[in-house]
Write an enzyme that holds these catalytic residues in place. Structure first.
Site, PDB file in Angstrom:
ATOM      1  N   HIS A   1     -15.245   1.848  -0.414  1.00 35.05           N
ATOM      2  CA  HIS A   1     -14.143   0.938  -0.104  1.00 35.05           C
ATOM      3  C   HIS A   1     -13.003   1.623   0.629  1.00 35.05           C
ATOM      4  O   HIS A   1     -11.891   1.099   0.688  1.00 35.05           O
ATOM      5  CB  HIS A   1     -13.622   0.278  -1.387  1.00 35.05           C
ATOM      6  CG  HIS A   1     -14.581  -0.705  -1.971  1.00 35.05           C
ATOM      7  ND1 HIS A   1     -14.497  -1.161  -3.268  1.00 35.05           N
ATOM      8  CD2 HIS A   1     -15.663  -1.342  -1.435  1.00 35.05           C
ATOM      9  CE1 HIS A   1     -15.482  -2.009  -3.507  1.00 35.05           C
ATOM     10  NE2 HIS A   1     -16.208  -2.129  -2.406  1.00 35.05           N
TER      11      HIS A   1
ATOM     12  N   GLY B   1     -16.497   2.323 -15.539  1.00 27.40           N
ATOM     13  CA  GLY B   1     -15.214   1.682 -15.289  1.00 27.40           C
ATOM     14  C   GLY B   1     -15.243   0.619 -14.213  1.00 27.40           C
ATOM     15  O   GLY B   1     -14.255   0.436 -13.497  1.00 27.40           O
ATOM     16  N   THR B   2     -16.354  -0.101 -14.096  1.00 31.81           N
ATOM     17  CA  THR B   2     -16.455  -1.144 -13.072  1.00 31.81           C
ATOM     18  C   THR B   2     -16.378  -2.530 -13.701  1.00 31.81           C
ATOM     19  O   THR B   2     -16.775  -2.730 -14.843  1.00 31.81           O
ATOM     20  CB  THR B   2     -17.772  -1.020 -12.288  1.00 31.81           C
ATOM     21  OG1 THR B   2     -18.872  -1.302 -13.155  1.00 31.81           O
ATOM     22  CG2 THR B   2     -17.941   0.386 -11.709  1.00 31.81           C
TER      23      THR B   2
ATOM     24  N   TYR C   1       0.812  -1.215   0.000  1.00 32.47           N
ATOM     25  CA  TYR C   1       0.000   0.000   0.000  1.00 32.47           C
ATOM     26  C   TYR C   1       0.848   1.268   0.000  1.00 32.47           C
ATOM     27  O   TYR C   1       0.414   2.299  -0.524  1.00 32.47           O
ATOM     28  CB  TYR C   1      -0.972  -0.024   1.183  1.00 32.47           C
ATOM     29  CG  TYR C   1      -2.132  -0.947   0.928  1.00 32.47           C
ATOM     30  CD1 TYR C   1      -3.204  -0.558   0.134  1.00 32.47           C
ATOM     31  CD2 TYR C   1      -2.138  -2.249   1.440  1.00 32.47           C
ATOM     32  CE1 TYR C   1      -4.250  -1.427  -0.146  1.00 32.47           C
ATOM     33  CE2 TYR C   1      -3.176  -3.121   1.172  1.00 32.47           C
ATOM     34  CZ  TYR C   1      -4.235  -2.704   0.380  1.00 32.47           C
ATOM     35  OH  TYR C   1      -5.263  -3.561   0.106  1.00 32.47           O
TER      36      TYR C   1
ATOM     37  N   GLN D   1     -15.899   2.965  -5.910  1.00 32.99           N
ATOM     38  CA  GLN D   1     -15.212   1.808  -5.342  1.00 32.99           C
ATOM     39  C   GLN D   1     -13.720   2.106  -5.195  1.00 32.99           C
ATOM     40  O   GLN D   1     -13.001   1.332  -4.562  1.00 32.99           O
ATOM     41  CB  GLN D   1     -15.390   0.584  -6.245  1.00 32.99           C
ATOM     42  CG  GLN D   1     -16.835   0.154  -6.426  1.00 32.99           C
ATOM     43  CD  GLN D   1     -16.951  -0.965  -7.438  1.00 32.99           C
ATOM     44  OE1 GLN D   1     -16.682  -2.121  -7.135  1.00 32.99           O
ATOM     45  NE2 GLN D   1     -17.359  -0.624  -8.655  1.00 32.99           N
TER      46      GLN D   1
ATOM     47  N   ASP E   1      -8.704   5.984  -4.379  1.00 35.09           N
ATOM     48  CA  ASP E   1      -7.942   7.193  -4.697  1.00 35.09           C
ATOM     49  C   ASP E   1      -8.786   8.438  -4.442  1.00 35.09           C
ATOM     50  O   ASP E   1      -9.986   8.356  -4.193  1.00 35.09           O
ATOM     51  CB  ASP E   1      -7.438   7.153  -6.149  1.00 35.09           C
ATOM     52  CG  ASP E   1      -8.561   7.181  -7.177  1.00 35.09           C
ATOM     53  OD1 ASP E   1      -9.316   8.175  -7.219  1.00 35.09           O
ATOM     54  OD2 ASP E   1      -8.685   6.216  -7.960  1.00 35.09           O
TER      55      ASP E   1
ATOM     56  N   CYS F   1      -1.152   4.925  16.414  1.00 29.92           N
ATOM     57  CA  CYS F   1      -2.158   5.928  16.732  1.00 29.92           C
ATOM     58  C   CYS F   1      -1.798   6.558  18.080  1.00 29.92           C
ATOM     59  O   CYS F   1      -0.931   6.052  18.809  1.00 29.92           O
ATOM     60  CB  CYS F   1      -3.527   5.250  16.790  1.00 29.92           C
ATOM     61  SG  CYS F   1      -4.882   6.257  17.409  1.00 29.92           S
TER      62      CYS F   1
END
Length: 231
Positions: free
Chosen positions: A109, A173-174, A53, A91, A94, A136
């Site tokens: 998401h 775009g899915t 990530y 979804q 970004d 945290c």
């Protein structure tokens, strides 16, 4: 007119962000999602999950919105001028819709540029790399604020409520392969809402749509927006 738009990875592909499914370069054909995108994977090997990530986060920070994102901003403004509204559900993890100028985006998401505490659940902005020592304020471990396999998508009550007032449902775009997002078109049809697919190629659930347009998102989305705003 109220338009409900659901976007997937295809809307950001031309900005240099990878899609998860489809071609041989899709992320989940190159990587095993069970090793990178589940709570169990993070518990077992947080360093590897963070590394994956972190690379995606750096790629996102360097990316820019494309013409498809800009067209949806224009649609939002045009509908508002006519007394309508746009509900934009994505979804994608970004922030390119926001950077293009969309005023409100529902991230079902999660968001890559945020971190969530695995202990207290607090969410904070995050544009830096995360690691096993990232903590945290409560001393809990930080994880990407994204929905992994086996977790429940966010804001589903809000999303279903928006479908109740929609006059048009559009998927852009899915893949049509990830639920519950892929099931939203059927929910819309059950409510008598007309459904349109804009995609590079037919999705897994393309047969559910009344209208279909195929091609690069940066070309077909602006032209579709022109048609909607001319009505």
């Amino acid at each position: 007119m109220n338009v409900f738009v659901l976007t997937g990875a295809g809307v950001s592909a031309e900005s240099g962000l990878g899609v998860f499914r489809g071609s041989g370069t899709a992320l989940w054909k190159r990587y095993d999602p069970m090793q990178l995108a589940t709570p169990e994977a993070f518990a077992r090997d947080p360093a590897t999950v963070h590394e994956f990530y972190n690379a995606r986060r750096r790629n996102l920070i360097a990316a820019s919105p494309n013409a498809a994102h800009a067209a949806l901003v224009r649609l939002e403004a045009g509908l508002a001028q006519r007394g309508g509204a746009l509900t934009l559900v994505t979804q994608n993890i970004d922030d390119l819709h926001e950077r293009a100028g969309s005023s409100r985006v529902i991230h079902m998401h999660g968001e890559l540029l945020k971190a969530r505490c695995a202990s207290c659940g607090a969410v904070s902005d995050c544009q830096r790399d995360l690691g096993v020592d990232s903590r945290c304020g409560c001393a809990g471990a930080l994880r990407p604020h994204v929905v992994w396999f086996g977790e429940t998508p966010l804001y589903m009550d809000e999303i279903y409520a928006a479908l109740e007032t929609a006059d048009l449902f559009v998927a852009i775009g899915t893949s049509g392969a990830v639920y519950p997002a892929a099931g939203l078109v059927r929910e819309a049809r059950m409510r008598g809402v007309r459904c349109c697919e804009l995609n590079l190629e037919p999705s897994d659930n393309a047969a559910e749509f009344d209208d279909r347009r195929y091609g690069a998102a940066s070309e077909i989305v602006p032209s579709w927006v022109d048609v909607i705003l001319e009505k």
